[in-house]
Design a protein around this motif. Structure first.
Motif, PDB file in Angstrom:
ATOM      1  N   GLY A  11       0.826  -1.205   0.000  1.00 47.73           N
ATOM      2  CA  GLY A  11       0.000   0.000   0.000  1.00 47.73           C
ATOM      3  C   GLY A  11       0.859   1.253   0.000  1.00 47.73           C
ATOM      4  N   PRO A  14      -0.455   7.237   2.675  1.00 45.04           N
ATOM      5  CA  PRO A  14       0.440   7.931   3.621  1.00 45.04           C
ATOM      6  C   PRO A  14       1.214   6.968   4.522  1.00 45.04           C
ATOM      7  N   ALA A  15       0.563   5.916   5.029  1.00 37.37           N
ATOM      8  CA  ALA A  15       1.252   4.988   5.942  1.00 37.37           C
ATOM      9  C   ALA A  15       2.336   4.216   5.193  1.00 37.37           C
ATOM     10  N   GLU A  34       1.968  -1.545  -4.683  1.00 35.67           N
ATOM     11  CA  GLU A  34       0.734  -0.741  -4.747  1.00 35.67           C
ATOM     12  C   GLU A  34      -0.090  -1.226  -5.933  1.00 35.67           C
ATOM     13  N   ARG A  35      -1.364  -1.486  -5.675  1.00 35.52           N
ATOM     14  CA  ARG A  35      -2.201  -2.026  -6.762  1.00 35.52           C
ATOM     15  C   ARG A  35      -2.636  -0.955  -7.756  1.00 35.52           C
ATOM     16  N   GLY A  41      -2.793   6.707  -2.163  1.00 34.24           N
ATOM     17  CA  GLY A  41      -3.928   6.115  -1.455  1.00 34.24           C
ATOM     18  C   GLY A  41      -5.137   7.032  -1.408  1.00 34.24           C
ATOM     19  N   ALA A  42      -5.962   6.810  -0.390  1.00 38.23           N
ATOM     20  CA  ALA A  42      -7.189   7.603  -0.257  1.00 38.23           C
ATOM     21  C   ALA A  42      -6.852   9.069  -0.024  1.00 38.23           C
ATOM     22  N   ALA A  43      -5.743   9.328   0.662  1.00 40.49           N
ATOM     23  CA  ALA A  43      -5.416  10.716   1.011  1.00 40.49           C
ATOM     24  C   ALA A  43      -5.255  11.568  -0.250  1.00 40.49           C
ATOM     25  N   THR A  48      -8.744  12.905   1.222  1.00 43.13           N
ATOM     26  CA  THR A  48      -8.317  14.156   1.841  1.00 43.13           C
ATOM     27  C   THR A  48      -8.093  15.284   0.827  1.00 43.13           C
ATOM     28  N   ALA A 116      -1.200  -7.269  -3.879  1.00 41.90           N
ATOM     29  CA  ALA A 116      -0.400  -8.208  -3.088  1.00 41.90           C
ATOM     30  C   ALA A 116      -1.297  -9.150  -2.300  1.00 41.90           C
ATOM     31  N   GLY A 146      -5.101   0.456   3.999  1.00 40.99           N
ATOM     32  CA  GLY A 146      -6.182   1.430   4.120  1.00 40.99           C
ATOM     33  C   GLY A 146      -7.577   0.819   4.183  1.00 40.99           C
ATOM     34  N   GLY A 310      -1.895   2.674   9.905  1.00 41.85           N
ATOM     35  CA  GLY A 310      -2.806   3.491   9.105  1.00 41.85           C
ATOM     36  C   GLY A 310      -4.249   3.066   9.289  1.00 41.85           C
ATOM     37  N   ASP A 311      -5.067   3.426   8.323  1.00 41.44           N
ATOM     38  CA  ASP A 311      -6.512   3.196   8.458  1.00 41.44           C
ATOM     39  C   ASP A 311      -6.863   1.729   8.633  1.00 41.44           C
ATOM     40  N   GLY A 317      -8.054   6.865  11.949  1.00 41.92           N
ATOM     41  CA  GLY A 317      -8.328   6.939  10.518  1.00 41.92           C
ATOM     42  C   GLY A 317      -8.040   8.295   9.915  1.00 41.92           C
ATOM     43  N   ARG A 318      -6.856   8.808  10.177  1.00 44.43           N
ATOM     44  CA  ARG A 318      -6.442  10.100   9.625  1.00 44.43           C
ATOM     45  C   ARG A 318      -5.109   9.916   8.916  1.00 44.43           C
ATOM     46  N   ALA A 319      -4.892  10.690   7.874  1.00 43.69           N
ATOM     47  CA  ALA A 319      -3.617  10.627   7.164  1.00 43.69           C
ATOM     48  C   ALA A 319      -2.479  10.975   8.126  1.00 43.69           C
TER      49      ALA A 319
HETATM   50  C1  LIG Z   1     -13.378  12.179   1.931  1.00 45.58           C
HETATM   51  C2  LIG Z   1     -12.233  11.977   2.879  1.00 45.58           C
HETATM   52  C3  LIG Z   1     -11.658  13.072   3.499  1.00 45.58           C
HETATM   53  C4  LIG Z   1     -10.581  12.897   4.371  1.00 45.58           C
HETATM   54  N1  LIG Z   1     -10.042  13.993   4.972  1.00 45.58           N
HETATM   55  C5  LIG Z   1      -8.976  13.853   5.795  1.00 45.58           C
HETATM   56  C6  LIG Z   1      -8.361  14.986   6.389  1.00 45.58           C
HETATM   57  O1  LIG Z   1      -8.794  16.115   6.186  1.00 45.58           O
HETATM   58  N2  LIG Z   1      -7.275  14.793   7.186  1.00 45.58           N
HETATM   59  C7  LIG Z   1      -6.764  13.542   7.430  1.00 45.58           C
HETATM   60  O2  LIG Z   1      -5.759  13.422   8.168  1.00 45.58           O
HETATM   61  N3  LIG Z   1      -7.337  12.438   6.890  1.00 45.58           N
HETATM   62  C8  LIG Z   1      -8.419  12.574   6.090  1.00 45.58           C
HETATM   63  N4  LIG Z   1      -9.004  11.459   5.518  1.00 45.58           N
HETATM   64  C9  LIG Z   1      -8.473  10.139   5.864  1.00 45.58           C
HETATM   65  C10 LIG Z   1      -7.212   9.803   5.089  1.00 45.58           C
HETATM   66  O3  LIG Z   1      -7.472   9.813   3.706  1.00 45.58           O
HETATM   67  C11 LIG Z   1      -6.740   8.423   5.522  1.00 45.58           C
HETATM   68  O4  LIG Z   1      -6.585   8.425   6.925  1.00 45.58           O
HETATM   69  C12 LIG Z   1      -5.416   8.041   4.909  1.00 45.58           C
HETATM   70  O5  LIG Z   1      -5.469   8.050   3.510  1.00 45.58           O
HETATM   71  C13 LIG Z   1      -5.019   6.624   5.382  1.00 45.58           C
HETATM   72  O6  LIG Z   1      -3.762   6.304   4.873  1.00 45.58           O
HETATM   73  P1  LIG Z   1      -3.343   4.773   4.691  1.00 45.58           P
HETATM   74  O7  LIG Z   1      -1.979   4.822   4.110  1.00 45.58           O
HETATM   75  O8  LIG Z   1      -3.568   4.039   5.939  1.00 45.58           O
HETATM   76  O9  LIG Z   1      -4.382   4.146   3.635  1.00 45.58           O
HETATM   77  P2  LIG Z   1      -4.803   4.612   2.173  1.00 45.58           P
HETATM   78  O10 LIG Z   1      -4.548   6.053   1.961  1.00 45.58           O
HETATM   79  O11 LIG Z   1      -6.189   4.116   2.007  1.00 45.58           O
HETATM   80  O12 LIG Z   1      -3.819   3.807   1.206  1.00 45.58           O
HETATM   81  C14 LIG Z   1      -3.884   2.427   1.097  1.00 45.58           C
HETATM   82  C15 LIG Z   1      -3.234   2.001  -0.205  1.00 45.58           C
HETATM   83  O13 LIG Z   1      -3.134   0.578  -0.224  1.00 45.58           O
HETATM   84  C16 LIG Z   1      -3.419   0.117  -1.537  1.00 45.58           C
HETATM   85  N5  LIG Z   1      -3.821  -1.303  -1.448  1.00 45.58           N
HETATM   86  C17 LIG Z   1      -4.908  -1.825  -0.833  1.00 45.58           C
HETATM   87  N6  LIG Z   1      -4.901  -3.159  -0.939  1.00 45.58           N
HETATM   88  C18 LIG Z   1      -3.791  -3.503  -1.631  1.00 45.58           C
HETATM   89  C19 LIG Z   1      -3.236  -4.728  -2.051  1.00 45.58           C
HETATM   90  N7  LIG Z   1      -3.798  -5.896  -1.778  1.00 45.58           N
HETATM   91  N8  LIG Z   1      -2.072  -4.705  -2.753  1.00 45.58           N
HETATM   92  C20 LIG Z   1      -1.458  -3.516  -3.062  1.00 45.58           C
HETATM   93  N9  LIG Z   1      -1.947  -2.327  -2.688  1.00 45.58           N
HETATM   94  C21 LIG Z   1      -3.094  -2.316  -1.964  1.00 45.58           C
HETATM   95  C22 LIG Z   1      -4.539   1.033  -1.986  1.00 45.58           C
HETATM   96  O14 LIG Z   1      -4.655   1.044  -3.406  1.00 45.58           O
HETATM   97  C23 LIG Z   1      -4.063   2.378  -1.430  1.00 45.58           C
HETATM   98  O15 LIG Z   1      -3.250   3.073  -2.351  1.00 45.58           O
HETATM   99  C24 LIG Z   1     -10.073  11.603   4.637  1.00 45.58           C
HETATM  100  C25 LIG Z   1     -10.649  10.491   4.002  1.00 45.58           C
HETATM  101  C26 LIG Z   1     -11.714  10.670   3.131  1.00 45.58           C
HETATM  102  C27 LIG Z   1     -12.303   9.459   2.455  1.00 45.58           C
END
Ligand SMILES: Cc1cc2nc3c(=O)[nH]c(=O)nc-3n(C[C@H](O)[C@H](O)[C@H](O)COP(=O)(O)OP(=O)(O)OC[C@H]3O[C@@H](n4cnc5c(N)ncnc54)[C@H](O)[C@@H]3O)c2cc1C
Length: 482
Positions: A11, A14-15, A34-35, A41-43, A48, A116, A146, A310-311, A317-319
């Motif tokens: 993934g 951010p994490a 990364e897929r 990611g979601a951020a 975000t 993965a 995430g 991370g999430d 559940g914050r970036a």
């Molecule tokens: C609308 C919205 C607004 C937000 N606003 C804020 C904000 O203002 N401030 C803040 O701090 N946070 C905010 N967030 C939350 C923030 O986006 C998440 O906390 C953050 O993105 C989590 O990071 P992460 O790395 O844990 O996961 P993600 O960002 O979800 O990244 C996970 C990655 O893993 C990849 N993945 C998943 N499964 C696989 C696999 N099997 N093989 C390979 N890759 C894979 C995905 O494609 C993705 O790229 C918001 C979220 C949303 C939905």
């Protein structure tokens, strides 16, 4: 043949990015899988940054910041699509992609595109477009996959009329009428943005309060602002019993039998971990019903060389916290004494209209813990910068120990809240007291200056209480603060 690395990260949100960079910085060989074709990611891609950029565009283009200030009303041009607003979003996202890719390259991280899946506790298979899997093994793994929006089976998601938050950036037009199911962070944020863009918005929230992670006073202030300033119709304590689509419209039926109709229904009722396809059973890791992975204080899963951050591990559940968790996890995994725990001082900001941010304890929490505490408030309508910006209802609220004036927490509603909260974070992290705000010189005119008047207000309240209880005012002596 399998390729082997010190660390394999799954993934590139951010994490994943920050965990990978942390280990690589200290000389470890790192592979990041990364897929998606792009990192972030979601951020960066669906959460975000798109939401924050759309909000900024809405604030600028709707004239909401200027409304009423110059005796001129601004309106968004009808028939603008979300994509029109998304031009700016695209530029911001592309810059973020570029920065992440550069960071990964600078740290000599091997990147692999594909999904993965664990084939054993020490090995992954990575597949791309159904092609033959590539085998990758590692000493340490970091799961940073995430979450995705929760999609109950009985909600007819179609990406146009009934959507979740990941569909928002692809909406073909700004819906004239929007129903948002859910009054948490994501639901409330998009409700404000679309209301600012001219949609007629209704929020249906099963809980009795909006933004229930904040104290009731804040939820109430936000609801008043949503209603008064943005014209949002807020239904609280209201269960949705059915969602249908018919002839391009969405119908939401609530518990008392009323059916609401809109051009678009945005369903925001929680998220689930991206774990179903990870083959976790092959690595000896279980998840809870929402797909979240349990970890210990070092972010180790039950299989101790596999970490998760991370999430995918659940709240908050914050970036911001996701990045720090991953760094801490990787320091532990490789015995680096650089970073041992995520700071306990975690600011929580939401880019609603108005912004709201909190750090440390709320008044409610301090009282529930039986702490002898006092509050200090300053309204931004009495702050010079707030007046310039047309702030009418925002405030800075400080919570502090009544006996030692030690800061326990702060909450801010209004323009700039998510920025200026960090001053309170710094004071909290250094166990500071109200004295910091009393002694500090703040730029004038600045929103931050409201801290000083919230501190004066707090000290006056302490004095008043002492006076009311017949005691002598030992400390402090203040002159009314203004
Ligand atoms: C609308 C919205 C607004 C937000 N606003 C804020 C904000 O203002 N401030 C803040 O701090 N946070 C905010 N967030 C939350 C923030 O986006 C998440 O906390 C953050 O993105 C989590 O990071 P992460 O790395 O844990 O996961 P993600 O960002 O979800 O990244 C996970 C990655 O893993 C990849 N993945 C998943 N499964 C696989 C696999 N099997 N093989 C390979 N890759 C894979 C995905 O494609 C993705 O790229 C918001 C979220 C949303 C939905």
């Amino acid at each position: 043949m399998s390729e082997h690395f010190d660390l394999v990260v799954i993934g590139a949100g951010p994490a994943g990015e920050k965990g990978a960079a942390q280990a690589a910085y200290f000389g470890k060989s790192v592979c990041l899988v990364e897929r998606s074709p792009k990192p972030g990611g979601a951020a960066v891609n669906t959460g975000t940054i798109p939401a924050a950029t759309l909000r900024e565009s809405a604030m600028q283009l709707s004239g909401l910041r200027r409304k009423g200030l110059y005796g001129v009303e601004f309106h968004v041009q009808p028939d603008l699509s979300v994509a029109d607003f998304m031009q700016r979003e695209r530029q911001v996202i592309e810059s973020a992609w570029h920065d992440i890719e550069e960071n990964l390259a600078r740290h000599h991280i091997t990147t692999v595109q594909g999904a993965a899946r664990f084939t054993g506790p020490q090995a992954l298979e990575v597949t791309r477009h159904g092609n033959d899997g590539r085998s990758i093994s590692g000493d340490i793994f970091l799961i940073a996959t995430g979450t995705h929006p929760w999609r109950p089976d009985d909600v007819p998601f179609d990406g146009h009329v009934v959507i979740d938050s990941t569909d928002v950036p692809r909406l073909p037009r700004i819906p004239p009428r929007l129903i948002v199911v859910g009054g948490g962070t994501i639901g409330a944020t998009y409700a404000c943005i679309f209301a600012a863009l001219g949609s007629s918005v209704t929020i249906v929230n099963a809980r009795p309060r909006l933004l229930a992670q904040f104290e009731p006073e804040v939820s109430d202030a936000m609801r008043r602002e949503f209603t008064r300033r943005l014209g949002i119709h807020v239904l609280l304590d209201t269960q949705v019993t059915r969602i249908d689509t018919q002839a391009g419209l969405g119908y939401v039926t609530v518990a008392d039998g009323t059916t609401l109709v809109a051009d678009c229904v945005l369903y925001c009722a929680g998220r689930e971990g991206n774990t179903a396809e990870l083959g976790l059973e092959n690595a000896g890791i279980a998840t809870n019903a929402r797909g979240f992975i349990a970890v210990d204080e070092h972010y180790r899963t039950s299989t101790t060389h596999i970490y998760a951050a991370g999430d995918v591990i659940g709240a908050p559940g914050r970036a911001s916290t996701s990045m720090e968790q991953a760094r801490v996890a990787m320091c532990h995994a490789f015995g680096l004494r650089y970073k041992q725990a995520v700071s306990s001082v975690i600011p929580y900001g939401v880019w609603t209209i108005p912004e709201v941010a909190t750090v440390g304890m709320s008044e409610q929490e301090a009282r529930a813990r039986g702490l002898s505490c006092e509050i200090g408030m300053a309204g931004l309508q009495h702050n010079a910068r707030g007046q310039i910006l047309g702030e009418t209802t925002g405030f800075v609220k400080l919570v502090f120990g009544r006996d030692d004036q030690r800061l326990l927490g702060a909450t801010i509603v209004g323009e700039g809240a998510c920025e200026i909260i960090h001053t309170a974070s710094a004071v909290l992290a250094h166990h500071g007291t109200l004295d910091y705000f009393i002694q500090a010189v703040f730029s004038f005119p600045s929103l931050s200056e409201a801290y000083k008047y919230a501190a004066y207000d707090g000290l006056q309240r302490v004095q008043k209480r002492i006076a009311e209880s017949g005691g002598l005012a030992e400390r402090p002596t203040v002159d009314g603060g203004r």
